[in-house]
Design an enzyme around this catalytic site. Structure first.
Site, PDB file in Angstrom:
ATOM      1  N   ASP A 176     106.500 113.647  49.781  1.00 18.87           N
ATOM      2  CA  ASP A 176     107.251 114.355  48.750  1.00 18.87           C
ATOM      3  C   ASP A 176     108.087 113.251  48.122  1.00 18.87           C
ATOM      4  OD1 ASP A 176     109.436 115.576  47.338  1.00 18.87           O
ATOM      5  OD2 ASP A 176     108.743 117.440  48.222  1.00 18.87           O
ATOM      6  N   HIS A 177     107.706 112.804  46.940  1.00 19.86           N
ATOM      7  CA  HIS A 177     108.320 111.558  46.467  1.00 19.86           C
ATOM      8  C   HIS A 177     109.817 111.724  46.199  1.00 19.86           C
ATOM      9  CE1 HIS A 177     107.759 113.185  42.382  1.00 19.86           C
ATOM     10  NE2 HIS A 177     108.602 112.267  41.959  1.00 19.86           N
ATOM     11  N   HIS A 239     109.653 119.564  45.936  1.00 15.81           N
ATOM     12  CA  HIS A 239     110.791 118.676  45.680  1.00 15.81           C
ATOM     13  C   HIS A 239     112.138 119.388  45.776  1.00 15.81           C
ATOM     14  CE1 HIS A 239     107.551 116.199  44.423  1.00 15.81           C
ATOM     15  NE2 HIS A 239     107.471 116.618  43.179  1.00 15.81           N
TER      16      HIS A 239
HETATM   17  C1  BG6 Z   1     105.620 115.564  40.159  1.00 12.95           C
HETATM   18  C2  BG6 Z   1     105.173 116.689  39.290  1.00 12.95           C
HETATM   19  O1  BG6 Z   1     105.491 115.899  41.506  1.00 12.95           O
HETATM   20  O2  BG6 Z   1     106.977 115.261  39.870  1.00 12.95           O
HETATM   21  C3  BG6 Z   1     105.340 116.345  37.823  1.00 12.95           C
HETATM   22  O3  BG6 Z   1     103.803 116.997  39.558  1.00 12.95           O
HETATM   23  C4  BG6 Z   1     106.759 115.904  37.548  1.00 12.95           C
HETATM   24  O4  BG6 Z   1     105.009 117.454  36.991  1.00 12.95           O
HETATM   25  C5  BG6 Z   1     107.205 114.848  38.539  1.00 12.95           C
HETATM   26  O5  BG6 Z   1     106.801 115.393  36.232  1.00 12.95           O
HETATM   27  C6  BG6 Z   1     108.675 114.567  38.377  1.00 12.95           C
HETATM   28  O6  BG6 Z   1     109.018 113.455  39.136  1.00 12.95           O
HETATM   29  P1  BG6 Z   1     110.275 112.566  38.753  1.00 12.95           P
HETATM   30  O7  BG6 Z   1     110.329 111.552  39.828  1.00 12.95           O
HETATM   31  O8  BG6 Z   1     110.021 112.008  37.386  1.00 12.95           O
HETATM   32  O9  BG6 Z   1     111.445 113.496  38.748  1.00 12.95           O
END
Ligand code: BG6
Length: 484
Positions: A176-177, A239
Site C-alpha cells: 500500500d504505497h 490507502h
Molecule cells: C493509486 C490509485 O493507488 O494512488 C490512483 O490507483 C491514485 O488512482 C494514486 O492516483 C494516488 O497516489 P498518490 O501517491 O499520488 O497520492
C-alpha cells in the site's frame, strides 16, 4: 544501510507503474548507496522485446520521471547495466521459463529473489504456480503484490488463498504505497513521540478527524481499470483506511511489524458497520461533470469514458471506531479526482475550550498533517490580539515541515517499500487480515452503491466536490477544512 545482493524480478515490467515508479525508485536507492553493485533487475512482460529495446524504454522512463536534481547520466548507465529483460507470459507454463532460469542461474542459489507482481491481480495465482512449478521459489524469495487485492472480500480471499498455496505469509509483501510515504509515518511520530498530542488523542479532546486525498488528475489513460473500480475501491479501501488506522490505533508496545499491524487491524475490526439501510446517510458518492481547471475547460467523466457509467470519482464515508478511545468521534474519509487542488491531509479538530475566560471567542484548535504536497504540519491556536483595546483573541499557527533538514527531497514511497521487501522487513506492508477487514467494512456500501440505491451526486471538474458533501458533514456538526 546497503542491502544484501538481490535479483528483483518484475512481472508487468513494461507497464506504467514499473516505468513511473519502480525503476526510478531502484535508481534512487542506488544513488544513495543502498543498492549493492551485484543487484540485478529482471523485467518480464508479454511484449516481445530485446534487452536493448527494454533498456531504451527504461532510459526514457528515468529521463522523464526522475527529478532533475537526481539525474546523473553516468549513474543512469550504471543502473541500466543491472537490467535484464525476458519476454514471458507468467501465466503460461509452456512459455519462456528456460530463459528466466538461465538469467537467475547466473546468481548464487542463496541470492535474495523478489518477485514483484505489477500485473492484474487475477494473474497472481497462475504466476505463483509457475514460479513454483519451475523451482524458482527458494527460501530466500519473497513476493510483492501490487494493489488492488481484489474487488471485494471474496475476490481478495481468493487472491490471498491463491498466492498462499506457493508462498508463506512471511514471504508475502502486500503494497500500500501510502504506508511507504514518509509523511504517513509521521502520523506515528507526531502521535507517539509527543506527549503534547498523545495526552489529548481521544474522544475527550478530539471532536472529529478528516482524512482527505484529493487529486487534480482525472482518470487519464486508466479509464478501463478505473471504471471497474471507482474512488471507494481505488483509494478508501486501502490507502485511506490505512491512514485512518494509524490515526486511531492504540499505542503499539514497539515498532515491530506485527505489533503495529495488530494495532491497525484492531481499528479496522472496530469500525462500526454501515449496514445497507444506513449507506445513504453515512456516505456520499459523486461523479465530475465538465468544468474548468486553471482556466482550461475539461470534459466530464462520462464524456472521457465515452459511455454511461455508475462509477464514482468522488467518495465520502463517515466512520466511527467503536473503541473506548474514540467513543462517537466521526472520522470523515474523502477522496476526489479532478478536484480544485492536489492535497492529501489529516485534519484533527479538537473540542472547544471549556474555559469561561473568553466566552465563545476562542476558536477550536486544529492540527493539520499535510501528507502531500507541501509536506508538513500546522497547529491552529488562539493567541492574544495585541492591537485590540480589550482582551481579544486572534488565530495563530504553529507550523513545521517534514522535509529533510539538508534540503534533499523526501524519498518516494516506492523507494523504501521496494528495499524493505529485499530486507524482509514487512512493517509497512499490509497483512492478509488487514486487507480482509477493510473489504468487510466497505462491502455493504459497495453493494448499495452498485444497486444504485444511493443517488449519484455531481460536481464540476475543478471544484472541491458536490454540495451534498457539505450538507453531509454538517449533519454531524462539522465543516470541511477548506470551508473553514
Ligand atoms: C493509486 C490509485 O493507488 O494512488 C490512483 O490507483 C491514485 O488512482 C494514486 O492516483 C494516488 O497516489 P498518490 O501517491 O499520488 O497520492
Amino acid at each position: 544501510q546497503q542491502t544484501a545482493p538481490f535479483d528483483y524480478v518484475i512481472f508487468g515490467a513494461t507497464g506504467d507503474l514499473t516505468m513511473r515508479k519502480l525503476l526510478p525508485a531502484l535508481y534512487n536507492q542506488l544513488r544513495i548507496g543502498h543498492v549493492p553493485e551485484e543487484a540485478r533487475i529482471i523485467g518480464t512482460a508479454r511484449s516481445s522485446l530485446s534487452r536493448e529495446d527494454y533498456i531504451t524504454r527504461a532510459r526514457e522512463a528515468l529521463e522523464t520521471f526522475l527529478p532533475a536534481q537526481h539525474r546523473d547520466e553516468a549513474l543512469i548507465e550504471r543502473f541500466l547495466k543491472k537490467i535484464h529483460y525476458v519476454t514471458l507470459d507468467g501465466t503460461k507454463s509452456d512459455h519462456n521459463w528456460d530463459e528466466l532460469k538461465a538469467v537467475l542461474d547466473q546468481s548464487p542459489a542463496d541470492r535474495i529473489r523478489v518477485f514483484y507482481y505489477s500485473t492484474a491481480p487475477q494473474l497472481f495465482e497462475a504466476i505463483s504456480e509457475n514460479l513454483h512449478r519451475f523451482g524458482f521459489i527458494t527460501p530466500h524469495s519473497r513476493v510483492v503484490l501490487e494493489k488492488p487485492i481484489g474487488t471485494d472480500s471474496a475476490s481478495a480471499r481468493a487472491i490471498n488463498d491463491g498466492v498462499s498455496r506457493f508462498f508463506e505469509e512471511g514471504q508475502i509483501f502486500r503494497i500500500d504505497h501510502y504506508l511507504g510515504k514518509e509523511t504517513v509515518q509521521d502520523i506515528i511520530a507526531l502521535r507517539f513521540a509527543n506527549p503534547l498530542f498523545s495526552a489529548v488523542w481521544s474522544a475527550e479532546h478530539i471532536q472529529s478527524i478528516q482524512i482527505t486525498a484529493a487529486e487534480t488528475v482525472g482518470v487519464e489513460g486508466r479509464a478501463a481499470y478505473y471504471d471497474t473500480s471507482g474512488a471507494l475501491r481505488d483509494m478508501i479501501q486501502n490507502h485511506l483506511l490505512q491512514v485512518l488506522s494509524l490515526c486511531a490505533m492504540e499505542a503499539p508496545a514497539d515498532l515491530e511489524a506485527d505489533t503495529v499491524r495488530d494495532a491497525k487491524v484492531n481499528v479496522l475490526k472496530a469500525l462500526r458497520p454501515i449496514p445497507e439501510d444506513k449507506v445513504a446517510s453515512e456516505t456520499v458518492r459523486a461523479q465530475y461533470v465538465k468544468g474548468d481547471m486553471n482556466g482550461k475547460p475539461v470534459p466530464g467523466y462520462l464524456e472521457e469514458l465515452g459511455e454511461d457509467s455508475h462509477t464514482e470519482t468522488y467518495a465520502v464515508m463517515r466512520a466511527y471506531v467503536d473503541t473506548p478511545r474514540w467513543k462517537d468521534v466521526p472520522f470523515y474519509i474523502r477522496t476526489a479526482k479532478r478536484s480544485t487542488k492536489k492535497v492529501s491531509e489529516v485534519v484533527v479538530t479538537f473540542r472547544k475550550s471549556a474555559s469561561a475566560l473568553f466566552g465563545t471567542s476562542a476558536a477550536t484548535n486544529r492540527l493539520v498533517i499535510r501528507l502531500q504536497p507541501d509536506e508538513g504540519f500546522g497547529l491552529a491556536l488562539n493567541i492574544k490580539n495585541p492591537s485590540a483595546a480589550g482582551f481579544e483573541l486572534q488565530h495563530g499557527t504553529m507550523s513545521g515541515k517534514f522535509a529533510p533538514a539538508d534540503g534533499s527531497l523526501i524519498p518516494d514511497s516506492y523507494e523504501r517499500l521496494m528495499l524493505d521487501a529485499v530486507r524482509g522487513y514487512p512493517a509497512l506492508f499490509i497483512r492478509r487480515d488487514e486487507v480482509e477487514a477493510a473489504w468487510a467494512w466497505v462491502e455493504p456500501t459497495l453493494k448499495t452503491w452498485a444497486a444504485n440505491k444511493v443517488p449519484m451526486a455531481h460536481y464540476a471538474a475543478g471544484s472541491y466536490g458536490p454540495e451534498e458533501a457539505r450538507r453531509f458533514i454538517a449533519t454531524t456538526g462539522d465543516a470541511w477544512h477548506e470551508d473553514m
